[in-house]
Write a protein that holds these residues in place. Sequence first.
Motif, mmCIF file in Angstrom:
data_model
loop_
_atom_site.group_PDB
_atom_site.id
_atom_site.type_symbol
_atom_site.label_atom_id
_atom_site.label_comp_id
_atom_site.label_asym_id
_atom_site.label_seq_id
_atom_site.Cartn_x
_atom_site.Cartn_y
_atom_site.Cartn_z
ATOM 1 N N LYS A 89 27.202 22.068 64.897
ATOM 2 C CA LYS A 89 26.836 20.717 64.456
ATOM 3 C C LYS A 89 26.115 20.714 63.115
ATOM 4 O O LYS A 89 26.056 19.697 62.434
ATOM 5 C CB LYS A 89 25.941 20.051 65.516
ATOM 6 N N ARG A 90 25.550 21.875 62.741
ATOM 7 C CA ARG A 90 24.770 21.930 61.502
ATOM 8 C C ARG A 90 25.581 22.433 60.317
ATOM 9 O O ARG A 90 25.311 22.096 59.172
ATOM 10 C CB ARG A 90 23.552 22.838 61.710
ATOM 11 N N LEU A 91 26.578 23.288 60.599
ATOM 12 C CA LEU A 91 27.391 23.888 59.540
ATOM 13 C C LEU A 91 28.864 23.640 59.866
ATOM 14 O O LEU A 91 29.379 24.161 60.857
ATOM 15 C CB LEU A 91 27.105 25.389 59.432
ATOM 16 N N ASP A 92 29.532 22.870 59.035
ATOM 17 C CA ASP A 92 30.904 22.454 59.329
ATOM 18 C C ASP A 92 31.890 23.614 59.364
ATOM 19 O O ASP A 92 32.943 23.511 60.004
ATOM 20 C CB ASP A 92 31.377 21.427 58.290
ATOM 21 N N ASN A 93 31.585 24.709 58.662
ATOM 22 C CA ASN A 93 32.528 25.826 58.603
ATOM 23 C C ASN A 93 32.116 27.000 59.493
ATOM 24 O O ASN A 93 32.518 28.139 59.264
ATOM 25 C CB ASN A 93 32.722 26.297 57.151
ATOM 26 N N LEU A 94 31.318 26.718 60.528
ATOM 27 C CA LEU A 94 30.897 27.744 61.488
ATOM 28 C C LEU A 94 31.380 27.355 62.888
ATOM 29 O O LEU A 94 31.160 26.230 63.340
ATOM 30 C CB LEU A 94 29.376 27.891 61.485
ATOM 31 N N TYR A 95 32.027 28.304 63.563
ATOM 32 C CA TYR A 95 32.557 28.083 64.910
ATOM 33 C C TYR A 95 32.126 29.238 65.818
ATOM 34 O O TYR A 95 31.857 30.352 65.352
ATOM 35 C CB TYR A 95 34.086 28.019 64.891
ATOM 36 N N ILE A 96 32.097 28.955 67.118
ATOM 37 C CA ILE A 96 31.777 29.987 68.105
ATOM 38 C C ILE A 96 32.842 29.988 69.194
ATOM 39 O O ILE A 96 33.315 28.929 69.624
ATOM 40 C CB ILE A 96 30.366 29.776 68.725
ATOM 41 N N LEU A 97 33.230 31.189 69.618
ATOM 42 C CA LEU A 97 34.083 31.360 70.800
ATOM 43 C C LEU A 97 33.209 31.999 71.871
ATOM 44 O O LEU A 97 32.903 33.192 71.798
ATOM 45 C CB LEU A 97 35.287 32.250 70.478
ATOM 46 N N PRO A 98 32.748 31.218 72.851
ATOM 47 C CA PRO A 98 31.781 31.731 73.824
ATOM 48 C C PRO A 98 32.398 32.700 74.824
ATOM 49 O O PRO A 98 33.613 32.681 75.067
ATOM 50 C CB PRO A 98 31.290 30.466 74.531
ATOM 51 N N ALA A 99 31.538 33.520 75.394
ATOM 52 C CA ALA A 99 31.968 34.446 76.438
ATOM 53 C C ALA A 99 32.065 33.720 77.768
ATOM 54 O O ALA A 99 31.601 32.592 77.923
ATOM 55 C CB ALA A 99 30.986 35.607 76.552
ATOM 56 N N SER A 100 32.665 34.401 78.735
ATOM 57 C CA SER A 100 32.772 33.858 80.087
ATOM 58 C C SER A 100 31.654 34.427 80.951
ATOM 59 O O SER A 100 31.129 35.509 80.693
ATOM 60 C CB SER A 100 34.127 34.229 80.683
ATOM 61 N N GLN A 101 31.278 33.694 81.984
ATOM 62 C CA GLN A 101 30.284 34.188 82.926
ATOM 63 C C GLN A 101 30.906 34.963 84.078
ATOM 64 O O GLN A 101 30.234 35.301 85.041
ATOM 65 C CB GLN A 101 29.461 33.019 83.460
ATOM 66 N N THR A 102 32.199 35.274 83.952
ATOM 67 C CA THR A 102 32.845 36.076 84.985
ATOM 68 C C THR A 102 32.208 37.458 85.082
ATOM 69 O O THR A 102 31.685 37.983 84.093
ATOM 70 C CB THR A 102 34.351 36.237 84.698
ATOM 71 N N ARG A 103 32.266 38.051 86.239
ATOM 72 C CA ARG A 103 31.731 39.400 86.413
ATOM 73 C C ARG A 103 32.773 40.475 86.130
ATOM 74 O O ARG A 103 32.475 41.664 86.196
ATOM 75 C CB ARG A 103 31.200 39.569 87.845
ATOM 76 N N ASP A 104 33.981 40.050 85.839
ATOM 77 C CA ASP A 104 35.056 41.009 85.586
ATOM 78 C C ASP A 104 34.951 41.539 84.162
ATOM 79 O O ASP A 104 35.414 40.917 83.210
ATOM 80 C CB ASP A 104 36.414 40.338 85.803
ATOM 81 N N LYS A 105 34.330 42.698 84.020
ATOM 82 C CA LYS A 105 34.139 43.301 82.703
ATOM 83 C C LYS A 105 35.447 43.822 82.119
ATOM 84 O O LYS A 105 35.519 44.145 80.939
ATOM 85 C CB LYS A 105 33.134 44.459 82.800
ATOM 86 N N ASP A 106 36.484 43.942 82.950
ATOM 87 C CA ASP A 106 37.769 44.471 82.484
ATOM 88 C C ASP A 106 38.764 43.367 82.153
ATOM 89 O O ASP A 106 39.962 43.613 82.051
ATOM 90 C CB ASP A 106 38.364 45.407 83.547
ATOM 91 N N ALA A 107 38.271 42.148 82.002
ATOM 92 C CA ALA A 107 39.164 41.023 81.736
ATOM 93 C C ALA A 107 39.815 41.119 80.360
ATOM 94 O O ALA A 107 40.860 40.525 80.115
ATOM 95 C CB ALA A 107 38.393 39.715 81.853
ATOM 96 N N LEU A 108 39.201 41.872 79.453
ATOM 97 C CA LEU A 108 39.743 42.031 78.105
ATOM 98 C C LEU A 108 40.537 43.322 77.996
ATOM 99 O O LEU A 108 40.169 44.343 78.579
ATOM 100 C CB LEU A 108 38.608 42.048 77.073
ATOM 101 N N ASP A 109 41.628 43.275 77.236
ATOM 102 C CA ASP A 109 42.332 44.503 76.877
ATOM 103 C C ASP A 109 42.774 44.390 75.421
ATOM 104 O O ASP A 109 42.666 43.321 74.803
ATOM 105 C CB ASP A 109 43.512 44.793 77.813
ATOM 106 N N LYS A 110 43.274 45.482 74.870
ATOM 107 C CA LYS A 110 43.604 45.507 73.445
ATOM 108 C C LYS A 110 44.624 44.445 73.063
ATOM 109 O O LYS A 110 44.523 43.806 72.018
ATOM 110 C CB LYS A 110 44.121 46.900 73.054
#
Length: 287
Positions: A89-110
Motif C-alpha cells: 500500500k505504501r510502494l506501488d512497485n513492491l509486491y509480496i508472495l506470502p508463504a502458506s501455513q501448511t505443515r508440508d515442508k516438501d510442498a515445493l520442488d524445483k
Amino acid sequence: MYKLIIGEHKPLATIIVITSGKGGVGKTTTSAAFAAGLAIRGHKTVVIDFDIGLRNLDLIMGCERRVVYDFINVVNKEAKLSQALIRDKRLDNLYILPASQTRDKDALDKDNVEAIINELKKEFEYIVCDSPAGIEKGALMALYHADHAIVVTNPEVSSVRDSDRILGILSSKSKRAELNLEPVKGHLLLTRYSPERVERGEMLGIKDINEILAIPLLGVIPESTDVLKASNSGVPVTLADTSDAGTAYKDAVSRFLGETIPFKFVSNQKKGILQRLFRTTTDDKTF
C-alpha cells in the motif's frame, strides 16, 4: 548485474536470495527492508516467502490480513499467481508472495518453483527470495535460482560459522553451479552490530568476520530498537526516516546497485552535542 531490456520486452529479473546459517539473525527483516529499499529506488520488486509453515514476512510487511491465496495455492494450481500477489500500500512497485501455513515442508520442488520464478521474471526487475534458515528444503529451493545471495549474520561465532556452511551450499547446489555458469555472487550483511560490545570483546569485529567468510561486505546494521518497533508495526524499517537501521539498509541497497557508500555506525566514537544533532559522518568507513 542484469540490465533492463529496452523496447517491447519485459525486464529480465535479477534473483536475490536472503539467507542465513541459523535463525533469529534478522533474515526476514532484511528481506522486507531490502525489497522495500529497491522499490524506493524505483525498481519493480517482488519478495517471496519461502519459509513454508511460518508466514512471518507478511506480518513484517503489514499485509497479513490481505492474504487470500499464497505460494502453495499457486503451486497446487488453486489460484493464479496474479491472485496471490499482494501489492504494497505504501510502494506501488513492491509486491509480496506470502508463504502458506501448511505443515508440508516438501510442498515445493524445483519444477514448480522454476515455473513461478519464470512467470515473475516477465514482470519484475528484482525477485527477492526470503529463505528459511539453514539447509531445509525450502532454503534449497530459495537459493537454487539465485543470481545473488545476501548472507545475513550477526557478530556471534556460531552464526558466522553457520553462514560459512551456507556459502558452501551456494557454490555447489545452485542452478548456476549445476550448469557451470558464473557463481552466485555472495554479499555479507551484518546485523545487530554494536561497536561498544566489540570493544569489550563480547562479539566479533568486522575484520574478523571478513576473514572467516571472505565475501564482500554489503551492509552493517546497527543494534537498534527501531528494527523491532518497525516489525511490530508492520513496516519495513527502510521506510523509517529517522532510523539508523533504516539508513544502514538504504546504504546496503545503494551498494548493491553499484554505488560507493562509506559504512556508518561501525566505530565507537563518542560524539559531541553538535555531531549528535547534525549526525555528521566522521565515523564513516570503507572496508
